[in-house]
Motif scaffolding. Structure first.
Motif, mmCIF file in Angstrom:
data_model
loop_
_atom_site.group_PDB
_atom_site.id
_atom_site.type_symbol
_atom_site.label_atom_id
_atom_site.label_comp_id
_atom_site.label_asym_id
_atom_site.label_seq_id
_atom_site.Cartn_x
_atom_site.Cartn_y
_atom_site.Cartn_z
ATOM 1 N N ARG A 1 25.431 -31.046 60.836
ATOM 2 C CA ARG A 1 26.002 -29.800 61.317
ATOM 3 C C ARG A 1 25.810 -29.721 62.827
ATOM 4 O O ARG A 1 24.725 -29.986 63.343
ATOM 5 N N ALA A 2 26.880 -29.331 63.540
ATOM 6 C CA ALA A 2 26.776 -29.055 64.973
ATOM 7 C C ALA A 2 26.588 -27.562 65.158
ATOM 8 O O ALA A 2 27.283 -26.754 64.529
ATOM 9 N N SER A 3 25.630 -27.175 66.006
ATOM 10 C CA SER A 3 25.292 -25.760 66.162
ATOM 11 C C SER A 3 25.045 -25.411 67.620
ATOM 12 O O SER A 3 24.446 -26.192 68.372
ATOM 13 N N LEU A 4 25.520 -24.234 68.014
ATOM 14 C CA LEU A 4 25.217 -23.683 69.326
ATOM 15 C C LEU A 4 23.822 -23.069 69.313
ATOM 16 O O LEU A 4 23.266 -22.779 68.241
ATOM 17 N N PRO A 5 23.233 -22.825 70.491
ATOM 18 C CA PRO A 5 21.862 -22.291 70.528
ATOM 19 C C PRO A 5 21.681 -20.998 69.751
ATOM 20 O O PRO A 5 20.634 -20.807 69.095
#
Length: 436
Positions: A41-45
């Motif tokens: 999964r790619a996630s922003l802060p």
């Protein structure tokens, strides 16, 4: 995903129920259950850290996918769909109702203890000494040591020799004729064992890589294997654009069979053999080369550009074989970090892809390859341009321009009749093999 900071992190859901991430940096989270890769999964802060509920949700979701893909009682193995994706056979709800879900996942995640002594590992390299040293260091740490490691140095001056001398188990071959296919063919001919596994010098392999390859060939009657290629780092914008916008080297975490049904389904529009995997993580039985020939030396880096791997998979499928994608065999790839390098890479990929389509048409007469050159690829360029124009990430137009340049450069191979007469095997042999 365009910020300056972006990390790749690995989370073992078998031992982790609390995410200790501070949530101050965008991340690509790669989830595991012990040594079994589950998903990412790619996630922003502001989406981090993951809550305990999120981690449990991920575990259930990934468990469902693994059980469907690996449990024969639930319909495994899965066959690849038209676009090379798994066709789901088990719902999340059904998986959650299954008994002993975690025990089943534990069993599936058992690391291979198979001997890799019948595996020859071949690494082709050219003028990348530090990267080669990193790759060889990772191979030296294998849980199951391969029978041999062959390094084919494709540089002019043999500059990889000094690196190889640091690793006593490595056999060094200097192949001065340029081209990745030439080097890979030299590696096949120099190798001594029944299974030949390939990786690249810009790769680090997982500690269980050779053991998982050995397990597959011991348990499954397939001629070819590909595995999961994960990004080693995503420090630069170019690396992130390749991973997220261009798809990297694939993002499927369950095994897939690419068989005759897949080939026949996709053949009318140019069989989607590039979906099978990546040359940075592939292996073959030696008998596959005896049956359909070696790598076509007209293709690959240093020649037409790339696709020497997918063209060989095409030959295997077109003549009745099958390929297995098994993500248990994991490697970590160092994507090109600079923008000009990425553009050159994408241009070479498209040029080589068109060249391979020409070769495939010449070998088998499948008109889908020509349809892909003249219809499918231009349609892809137009769709990508329109989508990017209105809602595209920064730099995507530049990558698209490089792809179009590669396509235009590849069209020359349609007119190079002398080039088209040279084949990995005579067409008559391939047609006879296909008819069997």
């Amino acid at each position: 995903m365009n910020g300056d900071a972006f990390r790749v992190r690995h989370i073992d859901l078998e031992t982790t129920d609390i995410d200790g991430d501070a949530g101050d940096t965008a991340s690509l989270s790669i989830f595991w259950w012990k040594d079994l890769p589950l998903g990412m999964r790619a996630s922003l802060p502001d989406e981090l850290p993951y809550s305990r509920a999120h981690l449990r949700q991920f575990a259930a979701e990934f468990s469902a996918a693994q059980l469907a893909a690996r449990s024969t009682s639930l319909g495994a193995p899965l066959r690849a769909t038209y676009w090379g994706w798994p066709k789901s056979a088990l719902s999340l709800a059904a998986a959650l109702d299954a008994r002993d879900l975690i025990d089943s996942l534990d069993q599936l995640a058992t690391a291979s203890s198979a001997s890799a002594q019948d595996i020859s590992v071949v690494i082709c390299t050219r003028d990348r000494g530090p990267a080669l040293a990193r790759c060889l260091s990772s191979i030296a740490k294998q849980r199951s040591a391969p029978g041999e490691v062959v390094v084919v140095d494709n540089s002019r001056d043999g500059n990889a020799r000094s690196v190889c001398m640091q690793f006593p188990e490595v056999r060094y071959i200097h192949e001065t004729r340029p081209g990745l296919s030439v080097a890979r063919t030299a590696g096949v001919r120099a190798s001594r064992h029944g299974i030949i596994a390939f990786t690249d010098d810009d790769v680090e392999v997982h500690a269980g890589w050779t053991a998982e390859i050995a397990r597959v060939f011991a348990e499954r009657d397939v001629e070819a294997l590909t595995g999961l290629v994960l990004p080693a780092r995503l420090d630069t914008l170019a690396q992130r654009r390749f991973q997220f916008d261009m798809g990297g080297f694939g993002t499927t975490f369950v095994p897939l069979v690419f068989d005759q049904r897949f080939f026949e389904e996709t053949r009318p529009n140019g069989a989607h053999v590039w979906k099978i995997g990546a040359g940075a993580n592939m292996a073959f039985r030696r008998s596959a080369f005896d049956r359909v020939g070696l790598f076509d030396e007209r293709l690959g880096a240093g020649a037409a550009g790339c696709s020497e791997d997918s063209e060989l998979w095409y030959r295997l499928l077109a003549t009745g074989g099958a390929c297995l994608y098994e993500p248990r065999a994991v490697v970590f790839h160092h994507h090109r970090s600079d923008w000009p390098g990425l553009r050159r890479q994408m241009r070479a990929y498209m040029k080589g892809h068109v060249a391979a389509l020409v070769v495939q048409y010449d070998n088998f007469g499948d008109r889908g390859n020509i349809i892909r050159i003249w219809i499918k690829l231009p349609a892809y360029f137009l769709r990508t341009f329109l989508r990017t124009l209105f809602d595209g990430p920064p730099g995507r137009i530049g990558i698209l321009a490089a792809e179009v340049e590669g396509w235009l450069a590849g069209l020359q191979f349609l007119l190079r009749f002398g080039w088209r007469k040279r084949r990995a095997l005579p067409r008559q042999n391939l047609v006879e093999e296909r008819a069997r």
